[in-house]
Design a protein around this motif. Structure first.
Motif, PDB file in Angstrom:
ATOM      1  N   TYR A  31      58.266  50.609  -4.490  1.00  0.00           N
ATOM      2  CA  TYR A  31      58.828  49.786  -5.568  1.00  0.00           C
ATOM      3  C   TYR A  31      60.334  50.037  -5.679  1.00  0.00           C
ATOM      4  N   GLY A  32      61.017  49.199  -6.454  1.00  0.00           N
ATOM      5  CA  GLY A  32      62.482  49.187  -6.473  1.00  0.00           C
ATOM      6  C   GLY A  32      63.137  50.528  -6.745  1.00  0.00           C
ATOM      7  N   TRP A  68      51.957  43.594  -7.848  1.00  0.00           N
ATOM      8  CA  TRP A  68      52.017  44.552  -8.954  1.00  0.00           C
ATOM      9  C   TRP A  68      50.839  45.513  -8.825  1.00  0.00           C
ATOM     10  N   ALA A  76      52.484  49.171 -14.592  1.00  0.00           N
ATOM     11  CA  ALA A  76      52.420  48.821 -13.170  1.00  0.00           C
ATOM     12  C   ALA A  76      53.818  48.762 -12.572  1.00  0.00           C
ATOM     13  N   HIS A  77      53.904  48.982 -11.270  1.00  0.00           N
ATOM     14  CA  HIS A  77      55.153  48.799 -10.532  1.00  0.00           C
ATOM     15  C   HIS A  77      54.972  47.639  -9.563  1.00  0.00           C
ATOM     16  N   LYS A  78      56.085  46.963  -9.269  1.00  0.00           N
ATOM     17  CA  LYS A  78      56.027  45.872  -8.299  1.00  0.00           C
ATOM     18  C   LYS A  78      56.355  46.447  -6.918  1.00  0.00           C
ATOM     19  N   TYR A  80      56.750  46.434  -2.751  1.00  0.00           N
ATOM     20  CA  TYR A  80      57.236  45.563  -1.678  1.00  0.00           C
ATOM     21  C   TYR A  80      56.765  46.121  -0.345  1.00  0.00           C
TER      22      TYR A  80
ATOM     23  N   GLU B  30      60.106  43.133 -13.770  1.00  0.00           N
ATOM     24  CA  GLU B  30      60.459  44.237 -12.878  1.00  0.00           C
ATOM     25  C   GLU B  30      61.592  45.083 -13.476  1.00  0.00           C
ATOM     26  N   ASP B  33      60.233  47.156 -16.241  1.00  0.00           N
ATOM     27  CA  ASP B  33      59.498  48.302 -15.685  1.00  0.00           C
ATOM     28  C   ASP B  33      60.470  49.388 -15.214  1.00  0.00           C
ATOM     29  N   HIS B  34      61.572  48.939 -14.586  1.00  0.00           N
ATOM     30  CA  HIS B  34      62.589  49.883 -14.084  1.00  0.00           C
ATOM     31  C   HIS B  34      63.118  50.749 -15.239  1.00  0.00           C
TER      32      HIS B  34
END
Lengths: 112, 162
Positions: A31-32, A68, A76-78, A80, B30, B33-34
């Motif tokens: 995730y990011g 997700w 939750a995390h997205k 990739y 997103e 969430d970050h």
């Protein structure tokens, strides 16, 4: 000179951010924030703000897919991961980087 | 998770700027969430590595230009006056320092016929208004003007980007 060097470093980082992210995603989905932290462990100086626009672009170019995932940590995390197109791009970019690195290495050796 | 007020305001402004982006809801979820993840780890300055909303939103595919047109026009109009204010600010600080270390006669003078002069006036009927109070006054006003001009400049002029 210091300011110019900083600007050059910044451009160098921006120019190679896509390669760094594709390589980081090659091994496993991430995730990011995880990507930022991983890349900064290698002292690549990636800012948190720069990662999401790049990931959105990679997604629009169909180089990554997302999902997700709830890790039961409260939210939750997205995540990739690379598509076949992304993996091919990653391999080609790595090959190009190595060619460039070798050529530049020769130039730096030659100056001595 | 509850986020700090400044982060909520930044998220709301970014969401507005992302009005044209195809994945707006995904991007906002997103980002939320970050910040929530960082907050849960005890991080404080969550926005440190994020530019202003309009600049950030413009970096996403399909988003509109970095700043609305009226904002760009205002920035262009304000550039020259702000530069002038910065020059005046530096001059005031310099005057305060020069009076203190080199020219005690320097100050705000009232010349004959009620005319005000900042500098040194060697006229028989002229008198100085502020005396040594001019030193802290010049320096304080100069510094305040400089800070105000810099803040206004940062708020109005285009951000270098991410």
């Amino acid at each position: 000179l210091h300011t110019q060097l900083q600007a050059w470093r910044s451009q160098l980082r921006k120019g190679n951010l896509e390669l760094a992210v594709l390589v980081a995603l090659e091994a496993k989905p991430r995730y990011g924030l995880e990507l930022v932290e991983l890349l900064n462990q290698f002292e690549l100086g990636i800012s948190e703000g720069s990662i999401y626009p790049l990931l959105a672009r990679l997604r629009s170019e169909k180089k990554v897919e997302t999902k997700w995932v709830d890790e039961t940590t409260g939210h939750a995390h997205k995540y990739y991961w690379l598509t076949e197109r992304g993996r091919t791009m990653c391999h080609r970019m790595v090959a190009t980087w190595r060619e460039f690195n070798t050529a530049f290495g020769r130039l730096l050796e030659d100056r001595r | 998770m509850t986020l700090p007020r400044d982060v909520e305001a930044w998220l709301a402004a970014t969401a507005r700027c992302l009005a044209g982006a195809p994945d707006r809801a995904e991007i906002m979820a997103e980002l939320r969430d970050h910040f929530a993840t960082l907050r849960a780890r005890g991080a404080r300055s969550l926005l440190r590595e994020f530019p202003p909303p309009e600049v950030y939103a413009a970096a996403f595919p399909g988003a509109r230009a970095a700043a609305p047109a009226p904002h760009r026009r205002l920035a262009a109009l304000a550039a020259a006056p702000l530069a002038l204010v910065q020059i005046v600010a530096i001059a005031l600080v310099a005057l305060g320092v020069i009076k203190l270390v080199a020219v005690p006669e320097l100050g705000v003078w009232v010349a004959p016929h009620g005319r005000f002069v900042i500098g040194v006036l060697d006229a028989p009927d002229a008198h100085e208004l502020l005396g040594w109070a001019a030193v802290p006054l010049f320096i304080a006003v100069g510094l305040l003007l400089r800070v105000a001009a810099r803040r206004a400049r940062a708020a109005l002029l285009p951000h270098p980007g991410i």
